[in-house]
Design an enzyme around this catalytic site. Sequence first.
Site, mmCIF file in Angstrom:
data_model
loop_
_atom_site.group_PDB
_atom_site.id
_atom_site.type_symbol
_atom_site.label_atom_id
_atom_site.label_comp_id
_atom_site.label_asym_id
_atom_site.label_seq_id
_atom_site.Cartn_x
_atom_site.Cartn_y
_atom_site.Cartn_z
ATOM 1 N N CYS A 259 0.886 -1.182 0.000
ATOM 2 C CA CYS A 259 0.000 0.000 0.000
ATOM 3 C C CYS A 259 0.913 1.217 0.000
ATOM 4 C CB CYS A 259 -0.896 0.004 1.226
ATOM 5 S SG CYS A 259 -1.688 -1.591 1.530
ATOM 6 N N ALA A 260 1.495 1.514 -1.155
ATOM 7 C CA ALA A 260 2.746 2.275 -1.180
ATOM 8 C C ALA A 260 2.647 3.790 -1.338
ATOM 9 C CB ALA A 260 3.636 1.710 -2.283
ATOM 10 N N GLY A 263 4.841 6.886 -1.818
ATOM 11 C CA GLY A 263 6.117 6.264 -2.194
ATOM 12 C C GLY A 263 7.287 6.558 -1.281
ATOM 13 N N GLY A 264 7.044 7.151 -0.133
ATOM 14 C CA GLY A 264 8.140 7.463 0.801
ATOM 15 C C GLY A 264 8.911 6.233 1.233
ATOM 16 N N ASP A 283 -0.471 0.257 -5.400
ATOM 17 C CA ASP A 283 -1.521 1.045 -4.772
ATOM 18 C C ASP A 283 -2.796 0.823 -5.572
ATOM 19 O OD1 ASP A 283 -1.528 3.250 -2.456
ATOM 20 O OD2 ASP A 283 -3.116 3.695 -3.904
ATOM 21 N N ASP A 310 -5.330 -3.908 -6.138
ATOM 22 C CA ASP A 310 -5.917 -4.049 -4.810
ATOM 23 C C ASP A 310 -5.082 -5.072 -4.042
ATOM 24 O OD1 ASP A 310 -7.425 -4.658 -2.543
ATOM 25 O OD2 ASP A 310 -9.340 -4.458 -3.588
ATOM 26 N N ASP A 329 2.143 -1.507 4.783
ATOM 27 C CA ASP A 329 1.919 -0.255 5.517
ATOM 28 C C ASP A 329 0.437 0.051 5.301
ATOM 29 O OD1 ASP A 329 2.930 2.110 6.982
ATOM 30 O OD2 ASP A 329 2.244 3.159 5.193
ATOM 31 N N CYS A 382 0.214 4.326 10.642
ATOM 32 C CA CYS A 382 0.454 5.641 11.265
ATOM 33 C C CYS A 382 -0.693 5.962 12.218
ATOM 34 C CB CYS A 382 0.644 6.740 10.212
ATOM 35 S SG CYS A 382 -0.762 6.948 9.111
#
Length: 446
Positions: A259-260, A263-264, A283, A310, A329, A382
């Site tokens: 789930c990028a 792109g960090g 993504d 997905d 993530d 997060c």
Amino acid sequence: MANKKKNVRESALEILEAIEKNQAYSNLLLNHVIQRNSISGPDIGLLTEITYGTIQRKFTLDYFLKPFINKKIETWVQILLRLSLYQMVYLDKIPDRAVIYEAVEIAKKRGHRGISGMVNGILRAVQRKGLPSLEEIHNPIEKISIETSHPKWMVKRWAEQFGLEKTKEMCEANLLAPLQTARVNMTKASVEKVKQMLEDEGYEIQYSPLVPESLRSLKGNLAQSQAFKNGYITVQDESSMLVAYAMNLTKNLNILDCCAAPGGKTTHIAEKLNGTGKVISLDLHEHKIKLISENADRLGLNNVETRAMDSRQVSENFKGESFDRVLVDAPCSGLGVLRKKPDIKYSKTLQDLQSLQTIQKSILIEASRLVKPGGLLVYSTCTVDKEENEGNVQEFLKEANDFEEYPLQLTEMIQPLVNNNRVQIFPQDFGGDGFFISCFRKKGKN
């Protein structure tokens, strides 16, 4: 006829009203309104301060205003009173008379004489009588909720998960302005060289005590720098940078980032691979995939491949057990980033958290099928919510009995926070995002 351009306070009212009505995102709206109303120079800073400050302190401001409002008022009038009171209470450099004058002028333009008279009367009454005391709130959950402008359900949930004291600290930390941090692209230059580069551009820069390749900006937006444009840095929170450490990277690995966007973490992993191996970055949305590709190009990384997909269906699109490392993530409630995105705290509900958990679990299970024996699966969010974090880890380990927890190796300053091979960072710990990281190893050998 063209729309007349709005000044700073009218622009703030426009943004805050759109957030209230449409649950729009403050950061996107802010940029749009700055451009449309041709706001520039110090006025951008003032608009940002008034907008974010009023969102951050919404419950507190409404508590202060309540004794002075004796009838139902329109939403825009309530917002105008809020943003005016925010300036009177929290901004030192603007005299009250200037704030009141501006509020009355906006009320005249937007409403009628009765409304402008009421706005004038309420703000002058606050000025004359002073603010009601928060000490009159005796229930501790309600007091933290009003004092720090967090929904009562959220404060109650955190108090049950972490205790009252830690919850209060976290809610207070969420009111502070975030510090901007950037990751140096070590494939291009050293941290020292990039620090000098940014200082030559006029930025005030400090080394990060948390992550060796990170820099902190005390003054100036790093996304506007030449160093950013030329691919020497990526704007990223220090907590988020720890994920690449958790992946225990060595050269020539085949890696999947589920789930990028934007792109960090993908680009950090690619930089640590130093031109070797491959990172396949997924993504759900095409426009977000484009962002990842643009970031990889800007940084000069050739070992990143992007696909719109997905992540709940990855095992249908990739061969089983074909990746050395897989990162999930996961999409989450974002309750660790409230100082950057304060509008989240008013729009999220308990039901949102529960439906997100279902998605998080399904992505974890699906992604785990792609890990090679002996390979690692990293799960991060997060958020600070225990159910989204610890809860999902427990559920995953129950279901995926071919996985075991794997020791988390993070940076020197963060390592003491690691507990049972997991880490929960709170916003008050280092002034960054609230973040959770855990790591699992697939049993067996490559």
